[in-house]
Design a protein around this motif. Sequence first.
Motif, PDB file in Angstrom:
ATOM      1  N   VAL A  11       0.845  -1.187   0.000  1.00 20.62           N
ATOM      2  CA  VAL A  11       0.000   0.000   0.000  1.00 20.62           C
ATOM      3  C   VAL A  11       0.879   1.234   0.000  1.00 20.62           C
ATOM      4  O   VAL A  11       2.086   1.153   0.235  1.00 20.62           O
ATOM      5  CB  VAL A  11      -0.943   0.033   1.217  1.00 20.62           C
ATOM      6  N   GLN A  12       0.239   2.365  -0.234  1.00 23.27           N
ATOM      7  CA  GLN A  12       0.967   3.625  -0.196  1.00 23.27           C
ATOM      8  C   GLN A  12       0.806   4.275   1.177  1.00 23.27           C
ATOM      9  O   GLN A  12      -0.124   3.958   1.929  1.00 23.27           O
ATOM     10  CB  GLN A  12       0.451   4.556  -1.287  1.00 23.27           C
ATOM     11  N   ALA A  13       1.693   5.189   1.472  1.00 23.25           N
ATOM     12  CA  ALA A  13       1.609   5.922   2.728  1.00 23.25           C
ATOM     13  C   ALA A  13       0.241   6.599   2.842  1.00 23.25           C
ATOM     14  O   ALA A  13      -0.315   7.063   1.843  1.00 23.25           O
ATOM     15  CB  ALA A  13       2.720   6.963   2.811  1.00 23.25           C
ATOM     16  N   ARG A  14      -0.274   6.578   4.052  1.00 24.83           N
ATOM     17  CA  ARG A  14      -1.592   7.147   4.400  1.00 24.83           C
ATOM     18  C   ARG A  14      -2.766   6.239   4.011  1.00 24.83           C
ATOM     19  O   ARG A  14      -3.910   6.569   4.306  1.00 24.83           O
ATOM     20  CB  ARG A  14      -1.784   8.549   3.815  1.00 24.83           C
ATOM     21  N   ASP A  15      -2.481   5.124   3.399  1.00 21.81           N
ATOM     22  CA  ASP A  15      -3.541   4.150   3.084  1.00 21.81           C
ATOM     23  C   ASP A  15      -3.902   3.342   4.323  1.00 21.81           C
ATOM     24  O   ASP A  15      -3.258   3.454   5.376  1.00 21.81           O
ATOM     25  CB  ASP A  15      -3.085   3.202   1.975  1.00 21.81           C
ATOM     26  N   PRO A  87       5.680   4.487   5.969  1.00 30.64           N
ATOM     27  CA  PRO A  87       6.720   3.560   5.489  1.00 30.64           C
ATOM     28  C   PRO A  87       7.371   2.775   6.634  1.00 30.64           C
ATOM     29  O   PRO A  87       7.740   1.610   6.443  1.00 30.64           O
ATOM     30  CB  PRO A  87       7.716   4.495   4.804  1.00 30.64           C
ATOM     31  N   THR A  90       6.276  -0.769   7.599  1.00 36.61           N
ATOM     32  CA  THR A  90       6.642  -1.907   6.769  1.00 36.61           C
ATOM     33  C   THR A  90       7.304  -2.993   7.613  1.00 36.61           C
ATOM     34  O   THR A  90       8.273  -2.727   8.325  1.00 36.61           O
ATOM     35  CB  THR A  90       7.587  -1.467   5.646  1.00 36.61           C
ATOM     36  N   VAL A 121       4.686  -0.583   2.974  1.00 34.02           N
ATOM     37  CA  VAL A 121       4.111   0.743   2.796  1.00 34.02           C
ATOM     38  C   VAL A 121       5.113   1.590   2.016  1.00 34.02           C
ATOM     39  O   VAL A 121       6.220   1.848   2.483  1.00 34.02           O
ATOM     40  CB  VAL A 121       3.790   1.408   4.147  1.00 34.02           C
ATOM     41  N   SER A 122       4.708   2.014   0.851  1.00 31.41           N
ATOM     42  CA  SER A 122       5.592   2.825   0.026  1.00 31.41           C
ATOM     43  C   SER A 122       5.333   4.309   0.278  1.00 31.41           C
ATOM     44  O   SER A 122       4.207   4.715   0.579  1.00 31.41           O
ATOM     45  CB  SER A 122       5.388   2.497  -1.452  1.00 31.41           C
ATOM     46  N   SER A 123       6.382   5.083   0.121  1.00 30.70           N
ATOM     47  CA  SER A 123       6.254   6.534   0.373  1.00 30.70           C
ATOM     48  C   SER A 123       5.795   7.273  -0.863  1.00 30.70           C
ATOM     49  O   SER A 123       5.741   6.740  -1.948  1.00 30.70           O
ATOM     50  CB  SER A 123       7.589   7.081   0.853  1.00 30.70           C
TER      51      SER A 123
END
Length: 123
Positions: A11-15, A87, A90, A121-123
């Motif tokens: 997922v992306q950051a803030r998800d 992130p 993770t 978690v990607s930034s």
Amino acid sequence: VQLQASGGGLVQARDSLRLSCAASGRSFGSYVVGWFRQAPGKEREFVSGVSWGGGRTKYADSVKGRFTISKDNAKNTVYLQMSSLKPEDTAVYYCAGSPRVTITVDASEYPDWGQGTLVTVSS
């Protein structure tokens, strides 16, 4: 006791993401389920826990206000709802169980462990 963790992903950051831990093999009146995580190169750390009988919860300071632990008695499943992911969240997340009443953050007090589920978690 068998614990089956699921729900990880990228997922992306803030998800948000919800992990599940399905438990079987015993009655869970006096039982605690905890979520732990282990990031690469780091020690396993306590994230959150819930007492099955009393419904008490506990959170690590790093996730307070962002993560919510809950349980579904009918499904013998514990959930970890993770919001506002960062992130640094993770890690491989593990659910663990212990035949006790009070929640402990000490991983060595949990004899039952499920397989891990990876959260990235990607930034």
